[in-house]
Design a protein around this motif. Sequence first.
Motif, PDB file in Angstrom:
ATOM      1  N   MET A   1      20.277  39.425  34.306  1.00  0.00           N
ATOM      2  CA  MET A   1      21.509  38.656  34.466  1.00  0.00           C
ATOM      3  C   MET A   1      21.210  37.378  35.231  1.00  0.00           C
ATOM      4  O   MET A   1      20.532  37.402  36.257  1.00  0.00           O
ATOM      5  N   LYS A   2      21.692  36.243  34.724  1.00  0.00           N
ATOM      6  CA  LYS A   2      21.483  35.007  35.464  1.00  0.00           C
ATOM      7  C   LYS A   2      22.340  35.010  36.729  1.00  0.00           C
ATOM      8  O   LYS A   2      23.391  35.664  36.784  1.00  0.00           O
ATOM      9  N   GLN A   3      21.888  34.281  37.758  1.00  0.00           N
ATOM     10  CA  GLN A   3      22.497  34.382  39.073  1.00  0.00           C
ATOM     11  C   GLN A   3      23.749  33.535  39.244  1.00  0.00           C
ATOM     12  O   GLN A   3      24.618  33.860  40.044  1.00  0.00           O
ATOM     13  N   SER A   4      23.855  32.434  38.518  1.00  0.00           N
ATOM     14  CA  SER A   4      25.003  31.547  38.663  1.00  0.00           C
ATOM     15  C   SER A   4      25.387  30.988  37.298  1.00  0.00           C
ATOM     16  O   SER A   4      24.654  31.129  36.321  1.00  0.00           O
ATOM     17  N   GLY A   5      26.567  30.359  37.248  1.00  0.00           N
ATOM     18  CA  GLY A   5      27.032  29.771  36.004  1.00  0.00           C
ATOM     19  C   GLY A   5      27.663  30.756  35.048  1.00  0.00           C
ATOM     20  O   GLY A   5      27.953  30.404  33.897  1.00  0.00           O
ATOM     21  N   ASN A   6      27.902  31.973  35.501  1.00  0.00           N
ATOM     22  CA  ASN A   6      28.588  32.970  34.683  1.00  0.00           C
ATOM     23  C   ASN A   6      30.102  32.833  34.834  1.00  0.00           C
ATOM     24  O   ASN A   6      30.600  32.279  35.812  1.00  0.00           O
ATOM     25  N   THR A   7      30.817  33.404  33.874  1.00  0.00           N
ATOM     26  CA  THR A   7      32.254  33.632  34.023  1.00  0.00           C
ATOM     27  C   THR A   7      32.444  35.135  34.003  1.00  0.00           C
ATOM     28  O   THR A   7      32.194  35.798  32.983  1.00  0.00           O
ATOM     29  N   ILE A   8      32.855  35.699  35.134  1.00  0.00           N
ATOM     30  CA  ILE A   8      32.796  37.143  35.385  1.00  0.00           C
ATOM     31  C   ILE A   8      34.196  37.711  35.556  1.00  0.00           C
ATOM     32  O   ILE A   8      34.982  37.204  36.359  1.00  0.00           O
ATOM     33  N   LEU A   9      34.491  38.781  34.841  1.00  0.00           N
ATOM     34  CA  LEU A   9      35.734  39.530  35.004  1.00  0.00           C
ATOM     35  C   LEU A   9      35.442  40.820  35.756  1.00  0.00           C
ATOM     36  O   LEU A   9      34.563  41.585  35.354  1.00  0.00           O
ATOM     37  N   ILE A  10      36.189  41.052  36.841  1.00  0.00           N
ATOM     38  CA  ILE A  10      36.028  42.269  37.635  1.00  0.00           C
ATOM     39  C   ILE A  10      37.359  43.010  37.680  1.00  0.00           C
ATOM     40  O   ILE A  10      38.335  42.493  38.235  1.00  0.00           O
ATOM     41  N   THR A  11      37.412  44.189  37.093  1.00  0.00           N
ATOM     42  CA  THR A  11      38.628  44.997  37.192  1.00  0.00           C
ATOM     43  C   THR A  11      38.659  45.672  38.564  1.00  0.00           C
ATOM     44  O   THR A  11      37.621  45.966  39.154  1.00  0.00           O
ATOM     45  N   GLY A  12      39.868  45.901  39.082  1.00  0.00           N
ATOM     46  CA  GLY A  12      39.973  46.442  40.431  1.00  0.00           C
ATOM     47  C   GLY A  12      39.385  45.486  41.447  1.00  0.00           C
ATOM     48  O   GLY A  12      38.801  45.904  42.462  1.00  0.00           O
ATOM     49  N   GLY A  13      39.565  44.185  41.208  1.00  0.00           N
ATOM     50  CA  GLY A  13      38.913  43.182  42.047  1.00  0.00           C
ATOM     51  C   GLY A  13      39.717  42.711  43.237  1.00  0.00           C
ATOM     52  O   GLY A  13      39.289  41.798  43.944  1.00  0.00           O
ATOM     53  N   GLY A  14      40.868  43.316  43.488  1.00  0.00           N
ATOM     54  CA  GLY A  14      41.718  42.855  44.569  1.00  0.00           C
ATOM     55  C   GLY A  14      41.439  43.489  45.916  1.00  0.00           C
ATOM     56  O   GLY A  14      41.994  43.047  46.931  1.00  0.00           O
ATOM     57  N   SER A  15      40.571  44.493  45.949  1.00  0.00           N
ATOM     58  CA  SER A  15      40.299  45.176  47.217  1.00  0.00           C
ATOM     59  C   SER A  15      38.958  45.891  47.124  1.00  0.00           C
ATOM     60  O   SER A  15      38.372  46.019  46.050  1.00  0.00           O
ATOM     61  N   GLY A  16      38.490  46.353  48.258  1.00  0.00           N
ATOM     62  CA  GLY A  16      37.311  47.208  48.309  1.00  0.00           C
ATOM     63  C   GLY A  16      36.060  46.585  47.717  1.00  0.00           C
ATOM     64  O   GLY A  16      35.790  45.390  47.881  1.00  0.00           O
ATOM     65  N   ILE A  17      35.284  47.411  47.012  1.00  0.00           N
ATOM     66  CA  ILE A  17      34.028  46.974  46.427  1.00  0.00           C
ATOM     67  C   ILE A  17      34.255  45.823  45.453  1.00  0.00           C
ATOM     68  O   ILE A  17      33.500  44.842  45.444  1.00  0.00           O
ATOM     69  N   GLY A  18      35.305  45.905  44.639  1.00  0.00           N
ATOM     70  CA  GLY A  18      35.578  44.855  43.674  1.00  0.00           C
ATOM     71  C   GLY A  18      35.798  43.510  44.337  1.00  0.00           C
ATOM     72  O   GLY A  18      35.242  42.492  43.906  1.00  0.00           O
ATOM     73  N   GLU A  19      36.596  43.483  45.379  1.00  0.00           N
ATOM     74  CA  GLU A  19      36.870  42.230  46.092  1.00  0.00           C
ATOM     75  C   GLU A  19      35.609  41.678  46.751  1.00  0.00           C
ATOM     76  O   GLU A  19      35.311  40.479  46.653  1.00  0.00           O
ATOM     77  N   ALA A  20      34.854  42.537  47.416  1.00  0.00           N
ATOM     78  CA  ALA A  20      33.653  42.087  48.115  1.00  0.00           C
ATOM     79  C   ALA A  20      32.636  41.499  47.146  1.00  0.00           C
ATOM     80  O   ALA A  20      32.045  40.445  47.402  1.00  0.00           O
ATOM     81  N   LEU A  21      32.432  42.166  46.021  1.00  0.00           N
ATOM     82  CA  LEU A  21      31.481  41.652  45.034  1.00  0.00           C
ATOM     83  C   LEU A  21      32.006  40.380  44.385  1.00  0.00           C
ATOM     84  O   LEU A  21      31.242  39.436  44.132  1.00  0.00           O
ATOM     85  N   ALA A  22      33.310  40.342  44.117  1.00  0.00           N
ATOM     86  CA  ALA A  22      33.895  39.142  43.503  1.00  0.00           C
ATOM     87  C   ALA A  22      33.663  37.916  44.373  1.00  0.00           C
ATOM     88  O   ALA A  22      33.272  36.849  43.879  1.00  0.00           O
ATOM     89  N   GLN A  23      33.897  38.056  45.658  1.00  0.00           N
ATOM     90  CA  GLN A  23      33.751  36.911  46.548  1.00  0.00           C
ATOM     91  C   GLN A  23      32.296  36.498  46.705  1.00  0.00           C
ATOM     92  O   GLN A  23      31.984  35.298  46.747  1.00  0.00           O
ATOM     93  N   ARG A  24      31.388  37.441  46.742  1.00  0.00           N
ATOM     94  CA  ARG A  24      29.969  37.088  46.852  1.00  0.00           C
ATOM     95  C   ARG A  24      29.452  36.469  45.557  1.00  0.00           C
ATOM     96  O   ARG A  24      28.654  35.525  45.592  1.00  0.00           O
ATOM     97  N   LEU A  25      29.877  36.976  44.426  1.00  0.00           N
ATOM     98  CA  LEU A  25      29.464  36.386  43.147  1.00  0.00           C
ATOM     99  C   LEU A  25      30.051  34.987  42.992  1.00  0.00           C
ATOM    100  O   LEU A  25      29.414  34.087  42.434  1.00  0.00           O
ATOM    101  N   HIS A  26      31.264  34.794  43.500  1.00  0.00           N
ATOM    102  CA  HIS A  26      31.862  33.463  43.494  1.00  0.00           C
ATOM    103  C   HIS A  26      31.071  32.518  44.405  1.00  0.00           C
ATOM    104  O   HIS A  26      30.784  31.370  44.045  1.00  0.00           O
ATOM    105  N   ASP A  27      30.694  32.992  45.571  1.00  0.00           N
ATOM    106  CA  ASP A  27      29.898  32.184  46.497  1.00  0.00           C
ATOM    107  C   ASP A  27      28.559  31.781  45.878  1.00  0.00           C
ATOM    108  O   ASP A  27      27.996  30.734  46.234  1.00  0.00           O
ATOM    109  N   ALA A  28      28.059  32.612  44.953  1.00  0.00           N
ATOM    110  CA  ALA A  28      26.761  32.345  44.320  1.00  0.00           C
ATOM    111  C   ALA A  28      26.852  31.309  43.203  1.00  0.00           C
ATOM    112  O   ALA A  28      25.831  30.969  42.597  1.00  0.00           O
ATOM    113  N   GLY A  29      28.061  30.825  42.913  1.00  0.00           N
ATOM    114  CA  GLY A  29      28.204  29.781  41.915  1.00  0.00           C
ATOM    115  C   GLY A  29      28.704  30.250  40.572  1.00  0.00           C
ATOM    116  O   GLY A  29      28.406  29.635  39.534  1.00  0.00           O
TER     117      GLY A  29
END
Length: 253
Positions: free
Chosen positions: A1-29
């Motif tokens: 998987m490429k590290q940045s430049g993706n468009t990523i959909l995360i279900t259950g992304g409003g809290s917990g593991i989903g939220e934490a990963l969403a924000q870090r993946l967003h920080d990665a570009g």
Amino acid sequence: MKQSGNTILITGGGSGIGEALAQRLHDAGNTVIIAGRRRETLEAAIAGRTNMHAMTLDIDSPDAIEAFAREVIAAHPALNVLVNNAGIMRYEDLGARRDLNDAEATITTNLLGPIRMTNALIDHLKAQADAAIFNVTSGLAFVPLVAAATYSATKAAIHSYTISLRDALAGQVEVIELAPPAVQTDLTPGQRTREGYQPLGEFADEVLALLGQSPTPKEILVERVKFLRNAEAEGRFDAALAAITALAKGGGH
């Protein structure tokens, strides 16, 4: 998987593991879309973040998933990564006749939800460059927690399904399994502060480091989950089952 430049959909992304990963993946570009039932929770997770978007989703409804898939593709045609993360965990007593509503809801959310979402988006993903599907399972896919038997069974099923999906999509879509250990989230009452569970930030940081490896591992396994993931191969299955059963009976769940 490429590290940045993706468009990523995360279900259950409003809290917990989903939220934490969403924000870090967003920080990665990456552009990140989070989906879940509660609009206010989703909006809080994306607050102040450009290229992070929120969409409501009822993961338990086949019709809602199909409508959502059409909507997300129309709004974000570059979507190339799906993270099936939405899930619920309910405790149950198998030793007596009981109401099966919780068990049936767990199967609908944890097993049918990812299968339906993947099915709704698979043709679109196959047409994208650098496409990937992440299925979030659990260490309990490999050694079940008796007190959460249906949850454990759904995660074992998604582990198996992921293996089949990976083979079916070889050369077209990268298929990755993320199997968390017990993490401090709100998945169950009191879990956010439970002693002995991995802090959420620490878990997310470890996951992002593993995702940075080349090639991306087929299974993303932080150190704490290996006690369960490798128990059978290392001849420790019965001991691991006894250990997590004792932890639960001692008030660890």
